[in-house]
Scaffold this motif. Sequence first.
Motif, PDB file in Angstrom:
ATOM      1  N   ALA A   1       0.827  -1.209   0.000  1.00 60.32           N
ATOM      2  CA  ALA A   1       0.000   0.000   0.000  1.00 60.32           C
ATOM      3  C   ALA A   1       0.858   1.253   0.000  1.00 60.32           C
ATOM      4  O   ALA A   1       0.570   2.217  -0.730  1.00 60.32           O
ATOM      5  N   LEU A   2       1.919   1.275   0.780  1.00 64.36           N
ATOM      6  CA  LEU A   2       2.805   2.453   0.816  1.00 64.36           C
ATOM      7  C   LEU A   2       3.533   2.647  -0.518  1.00 64.36           C
ATOM      8  O   LEU A   2       3.657   3.782  -1.002  1.00 64.36           O
ATOM      9  N   ALA A   3       4.010   1.563  -1.107  1.00 60.66           N
ATOM     10  CA  ALA A   3       4.698   1.667  -2.395  1.00 60.66           C
ATOM     11  C   ALA A   3       3.750   2.134  -3.490  1.00 60.66           C
ATOM     12  O   ALA A   3       4.108   2.968  -4.327  1.00 60.66           O
ATOM     13  N   THR A   4       2.536   1.616  -3.486  1.00 61.71           N
ATOM     14  CA  THR A   4       1.542   2.021  -4.476  1.00 61.71           C
ATOM     15  C   THR A   4       1.176   3.484  -4.305  1.00 61.71           C
ATOM     16  O   THR A   4       1.080   4.237  -5.285  1.00 61.71           O
ATOM     17  N   ALA A   5       0.975   3.914  -3.074  1.00 62.84           N
ATOM     18  CA  ALA A   5       0.634   5.313  -2.816  1.00 62.84           C
ATOM     19  C   ALA A   5       1.772   6.234  -3.235  1.00 62.84           C
ATOM     20  O   ALA A   5       1.533   7.294  -3.822  1.00 62.84           O
ATOM     21  N   ALA A   6       3.009   5.840  -2.975  1.00 57.90           N
ATOM     22  CA  ALA A   6       4.152   6.662  -3.372  1.00 57.90           C
ATOM     23  C   ALA A   6       4.264   6.770  -4.886  1.00 57.90           C
ATOM     24  O   ALA A   6       4.492   7.860  -5.434  1.00 57.90           O
ATOM     25  N   ALA A   7       4.086   5.651  -5.583  1.00 52.51           N
ATOM     26  CA  ALA A   7       4.169   5.669  -7.041  1.00 52.51           C
ATOM     27  C   ALA A   7       3.040   6.483  -7.658  1.00 52.51           C
ATOM     28  O   ALA A   7       3.259   7.278  -8.584  1.00 52.51           O
ATOM     29  N   ALA A   8       1.836   6.325  -7.145  1.00 43.87           N
ATOM     30  CA  ALA A   8       0.694   7.071  -7.681  1.00 43.87           C
ATOM     31  C   ALA A   8       0.826   8.555  -7.380  1.00 43.87           C
ATOM     32  O   ALA A   8       0.536   9.397  -8.239  1.00 43.87           O
ATOM     33  N   ALA A   9       1.273   8.893  -6.187  1.00 45.32           N
ATOM     34  CA  ALA A   9       1.445  10.309  -5.838  1.00 45.32           C
ATOM     35  C   ALA A   9       2.517  10.956  -6.690  1.00 45.32           C
ATOM     36  O   ALA A   9       2.340  12.084  -7.180  1.00 45.32           O
ATOM     37  N   ALA A  10       3.627  10.264  -6.895  1.00 46.95           N
ATOM     38  CA  ALA A  10       4.683  10.822  -7.742  1.00 46.95           C
ATOM     39  C   ALA A  10       4.200  10.987  -9.177  1.00 46.95           C
ATOM     40  O   ALA A  10       4.479  12.000  -9.821  1.00 46.95           O
ATOM     41  N   THR A  11       3.470  10.008  -9.681  1.00 44.96           N
ATOM     42  CA  THR A  11       2.963  10.094 -11.052  1.00 44.96           C
ATOM     43  C   THR A  11       1.994  11.250 -11.207  1.00 44.96           C
ATOM     44  O   THR A  11       2.015  11.957 -12.219  1.00 44.96           O
ATOM     45  N   PHE A  12       1.157  11.487 -10.220  1.00 45.53           N
ATOM     46  CA  PHE A  12       0.162  12.547 -10.341  1.00 45.53           C
ATOM     47  C   PHE A  12       0.726  13.933 -10.030  1.00 45.53           C
ATOM     48  O   PHE A  12       0.458  14.891 -10.747  1.00 45.53           O
TER      49      PHE A  12
END
Length: 94
Positions: free
Chosen positions: A11-22
């Motif tokens: 969940a933390l890795a997914t949130a970090a990747a999505a936040a960086a992408t957005f």
Amino acid sequence: MSPSWLLIVCALATAAAAAATFFVPDILTGPAVTNGNARGTALIMLLVGMPVLGSSVWLEQRASRWAPMVRIGVLSYLAYNCFLFLSLTPFNRL
């Protein structure tokens, strides 16, 4: 039953990747239509996917019988989109 450490790390890795992408505009270097699609997907992952994942874990701790199926579905959705972020965007500085 508490969520496993692997679920929290995912969940933390997914949130970090999505936040960086957005939120970081210079990360995506592909065509404008691809960049817009990736940013929109990242926003939905943050605003819908992560809260539903957290809710399913919370409900599972309260013995909901549908929560594990929701959690598996959300994890599949997030894994699929994370794979697309890795494979369908051109290489960049990251």
